[in-house]
Design an enzyme around this catalytic site. Structure first.
Site, PDB file in Angstrom:
ATOM      1  N   LYS A  61       0.813  -1.220   0.000  1.00 43.72           N
ATOM      2  CA  LYS A  61       0.000   0.000   0.000  1.00 43.72           C
ATOM      3  C   LYS A  61       0.849   1.274   0.000  1.00 43.72           C
ATOM      4  O   LYS A  61       0.411   2.320  -0.468  1.00 43.72           O
ATOM      5  CB  LYS A  61      -0.950   0.007   1.208  1.00 43.72           C
ATOM      6  CG  LYS A  61      -2.078  -1.002   1.080  1.00 43.72           C
ATOM      7  CD  LYS A  61      -3.055  -0.900   2.231  1.00 43.72           C
ATOM      8  CE  LYS A  61      -4.094  -1.992   2.131  1.00 43.72           C
ATOM      9  NZ  LYS A  61      -5.099  -1.928   3.190  1.00 43.72           N
ATOM     10  N   ASP A 103     -10.027   2.788   2.725  1.00 49.59           N
ATOM     11  CA  ASP A 103     -10.129   1.995   3.963  1.00 49.59           C
ATOM     12  C   ASP A 103     -10.818   2.758   5.104  1.00 49.59           C
ATOM     13  O   ASP A 103     -11.736   2.250   5.737  1.00 49.59           O
ATOM     14  CB  ASP A 103      -8.737   1.553   4.444  1.00 49.59           C
ATOM     15  CG  ASP A 103      -8.149   0.444   3.572  1.00 49.59           C
ATOM     16  OD1 ASP A 103      -8.929  -0.307   2.966  1.00 49.59           O
ATOM     17  OD2 ASP A 103      -6.910   0.344   3.507  1.00 49.59           O
ATOM     18  N   ASN A 117      -4.964   2.105  -1.517  1.00 46.00           N
ATOM     19  CA  ASN A 117      -5.520   0.752  -1.696  1.00 46.00           C
ATOM     20  C   ASN A 117      -6.309   0.620  -2.985  1.00 46.00           C
ATOM     21  O   ASN A 117      -6.758  -0.472  -3.324  1.00 46.00           O
ATOM     22  CB  ASN A 117      -6.393   0.331  -0.495  1.00 46.00           C
ATOM     23  CG  ASN A 117      -7.754   0.988  -0.520  1.00 46.00           C
ATOM     24  OD1 ASN A 117      -7.926   2.066  -1.091  1.00 46.00           O
ATOM     25  ND2 ASN A 117      -8.734   0.349   0.074  1.00 46.00           N
ATOM     26  N   GLY A 137      -1.231   0.595  13.421  1.00 45.70           N
ATOM     27  CA  GLY A 137      -0.679   0.179  12.137  1.00 45.70           C
ATOM     28  C   GLY A 137      -1.367   0.906  10.992  1.00 45.70           C
ATOM     29  O   GLY A 137      -2.038   1.929  11.193  1.00 45.70           O
TER      30      GLY A 137
END
Ligand code: ATR
Length: 278
Positions: free
Chosen positions: A65, A101, A86, A129
């Site tokens: 990504k 996302d 993405n 993350g």
């Protein structure tokens, strides 16, 4: 006739071909969704090759990504800020990168709990993350929130907050603090890989102090019902599942590629059955 794809490693068990197949069916569009499993050492060469194919767009997943960005001709503002893409679309200006996302997460949550963001709420975000960053960014842009971020590596939580403009709105806390304060949150979001199959029996945090009615979300979708969500349910929480986010981020990618607006909701039950192997 559209041609889409997915670049990642590994991609063999990806649910994206199924999801995009359903979205094509729903919108009456003809097309194809291909998997491109690219080994890390072949990444540069394979991406150049993909761009020469007759693709209208493609998704990018773990671990590419971030790595995809130098290969693109442009990146939209939100993906640029996150440093992660993405979804890639072929346009008259070349290959442009997006990130669906965070908005996928937030809008699937809003679809299930339309009143959740009506007033300022206290949020606990578990993890720092890539997935957490997208969600944190979307939350801060679109909702009135105070966010506590707990992460195994606390410095990662601190830098995520600082880099995403969260100072004053968010603070880094330890898992112990978060556990103690569980009853003070209106929304708890689990973004780590803890609890993911084959480690279904693990859970990132005890929810012993949870108050009834809290919305608890886990972005893990294998299994659909994680140990974390099971405990939340026992405490009377309202649940939001990982596959709801997965479906919504795909809907937004499809929308970017085709300018059509499919709906996630009619597919949710069928998708859940597929994930459960029924
Ligand atoms: P993704 O892009 O899917 O979010 P990532 O960037 O590797 O993946 O982040 C994984 C997240 O899960 C991180 O918050 C990580 O914590 P650290 O920052 O401390 O590494 C968290 N995580 C993974 N395994 C964990 C474990 N066993 N216990 C606690 N946290 C874990």
């Amino acid at each position: 006739m559209y041609t889409f794809g997915l670049a990642g490693f590994p991609v063999g068990h990806s649910l994206s071909p199924w999801i995009h197949g359903q979205l094509m069916k729903q919108t009456g569009v003809e097309g194809d969704y291909q998997l491109f499993e690219i080994k890390p050492e072949d990444f540069d060469e394979q991406i150049s090759e993909m761009k020469n194919r007759d693709l209208d767009g493609f998704n990018v997943t773990v671990p590419y990504k971030e790595k995809i960005i130098p290969h693109l001709d442009g990146v939209d503002a939100s993906a640029a800020q996150l440093g992660a893409v993405n979804t890639v679309k072929r346009t008259s200006e070349g290959w442009i990168g997006y990130n669906t996302d965070g908005t996928g997460f937030l809008h699937s949550l809003q679809a299930r709990f339309p009143d959740l963001f009506e007033q300022e709420i206290n949020v606990l975000l578990l993890g720092s993350g890539g997935a957490a960053r997208g969600i944190f960014d979307a939350l801060m842009k679109q909702a009135e929130v105070q966010v506590d971020v707990a992460n195994r590596t606390l410095s990662r939580a601190e830098s995520m907050i600082a880099e995403t403009g969260g100072a004053g709105i968010a603070r880094a806390v330890s898992f112990d603090e978060a556990e103690q304060a569980a009853g003070e949150y209106d929304l708890i979001i689990q973004t780590t890989t803890v609890g993911m199959s084959p480690n279904e029996d693990t859970s990132i945090l005890s929810l012993q102090n949870l108050k009834e009615g809290t919305v608890v979300s886990d972005i893990v979708y294998r299994p659909v019902m994680t140990t974390f969500l099971k405990e939340a349910e026992q405490k009377g929480a309202r649940l939001h599942f990982g596959h709801e986010m997965l479906l919504q981020q795909a809907v937004y990618a499809f929308q970017i590629w085709t300018d059509l607006e499919p709906e996630a909701r009619p597919l949710l039950e069928k998708f859940e059955r597929k994930l459960k192997g029924e």
